[in-house]
Design an enzyme around this catalytic site. Structure first.
Site, PDB file in Angstrom:
ATOM      1  N   HIS A   1      40.297  40.069  35.209  1.00 15.84           N
ATOM      2  CA  HIS A   1      40.234  39.797  33.777  1.00 15.84           C
ATOM      3  C   HIS A   1      38.849  39.273  33.405  1.00 15.84           C
ATOM      4  O   HIS A   1      38.580  38.082  33.556  1.00 15.84           O
ATOM      5  CB  HIS A   1      41.291  38.760  33.396  1.00 15.84           C
ATOM      6  CG  HIS A   1      42.683  39.270  33.458  1.00 15.84           C
ATOM      7  ND1 HIS A   1      43.320  39.826  32.367  1.00 15.84           N
ATOM      8  CD2 HIS A   1      43.572  39.325  34.482  1.00 15.84           C
ATOM      9  CE1 HIS A   1      44.542  40.195  32.713  1.00 15.84           C
ATOM     10  NE2 HIS A   1      44.716  39.901  33.993  1.00 15.84           N
TER      11      HIS A   1
ATOM     12  N   CYS B   1      43.027  45.245  34.051  1.00 13.58           N
ATOM     13  CA  CYS B   1      44.287  44.881  34.714  1.00 13.58           C
ATOM     14  C   CYS B   1      45.274  46.064  34.656  1.00 13.58           C
ATOM     15  O   CYS B   1      45.011  47.096  35.251  1.00 13.58           O
ATOM     16  CB  CYS B   1      44.860  43.601  34.101  1.00 13.58           C
ATOM     17  SG  CYS B   1      46.195  42.863  35.090  1.00 13.58           S
TER      18      CYS B   1
ATOM     19  N   GLU C   1      37.729  38.676  30.537  1.00 13.64           N
ATOM     20  CA  GLU C   1      37.861  37.716  29.433  1.00 13.64           C
ATOM     21  C   GLU C   1      38.233  36.319  29.911  1.00 13.64           C
ATOM     22  O   GLU C   1      38.133  35.348  29.155  1.00 13.64           O
ATOM     23  CB  GLU C   1      38.895  38.221  28.410  1.00 13.64           C
ATOM     24  CG  GLU C   1      40.346  38.062  28.802  1.00 13.64           C
ATOM     25  CD  GLU C   1      40.882  39.115  29.761  1.00 13.64           C
ATOM     26  OE1 GLU C   1      42.101  39.110  30.005  1.00 13.64           O
ATOM     27  OE2 GLU C   1      40.082  39.940  30.238  1.00 13.64           O
TER      28      GLU C   1
END
Length: 213
Positions: A193, A84, A195
């Protein structure tokens, strides 16, 4: 062989989620360390550089933590994953706040989405937030086991526009076709992202942990 992976902490970014996701995919003897210590960054085997928020605040935080040189050195020498804002600050300048100077590792600018309407006539809301398709531009070890066009999770209002188009590792469409992943040599950086991107995100992190540069 056991390895150490640093998640850089400069006071901004979804550090807990990133660290937990990396911990989920590493080997039993591997160490994941969240730190702002330049020496620890220098000594580790791999670096994850996350971030979120405003570019100017991000650059101020990196400077306040005395991390400018540590980040740039790691980006040149170690397996390095930017996430990001950790992708955006690698370029020279952002349009944000009338112009914000970034780390300048790569020539190019970070631009604001123009908005408008999508291919089906839907109004495109800024920030670009939610799941969107990522289309790899070329083969890369970090795409291993991930189907082209898989969806990843995004939250951003700006996108990178590198001068060197050979850096682009994947694109995504949101009113414009933008570089959702860039990379060169030991470095790979994504706008989305991993994650927060379910199985494909974890697969990308696994690929990074196992990446033989």
């Amino acid at each position: 062989m056991a390895q150490s992976i640093v998640v850089i902490d400069y006071g901004m970014g979804n550090l807990r989620s990133v660290a937990k996701a990396v911990e989920h995919v590493v080997g039993a003897d591997d160490q994941v360390l969240v730190t702002d210590d330049p020496q620890a960054i220098h000594d580790c085997d791999r670096v994850v550089f996350p971030g979120q928020g405003a570019a100017r605040d991000c650059m101020a935080a990196i400077s306040d933590h005395h991390l400018n040189q540590a980040v740039l050195q790691a980006a040149k020498e170690k397996p390095f994953l930017g996430i990001c804002m950790g992708q955006q600050v690698l370029l020279e300048q952002s349009e944000e706040n009338g112009g914000t100077e970034l780390l300048g590792l790569f020539a190019g600018e970070v631009r604001h989405f123009p908005g408008g309407r999508g291919p089906d006539g839907e109004l495109l809301k800024i920030p670009h937030m939610g799941w969107n398709r990522v289309s790899p531009s070329r083969e890369h070890p970090l795409w291993s086991g991930i189907e082209a066009g898989s969806r990843f999770y995004f939250v951003h209002s700006y996108f990178v526009d590198p001068e060197e188009k050979g850096l682009v590792m994947a694109t995504t469409d949101f009113g414009v076709t933008f570089a959702s992943a860039i990379g060169r040599d030991n470095l790979f950086a994504v706008q989305f992202h991993p994650e927060k991107s379910a199985d494909d995100g974890l697969r990308l992190l696994t690929n990074f942990v196992n990446w033989k540069v």
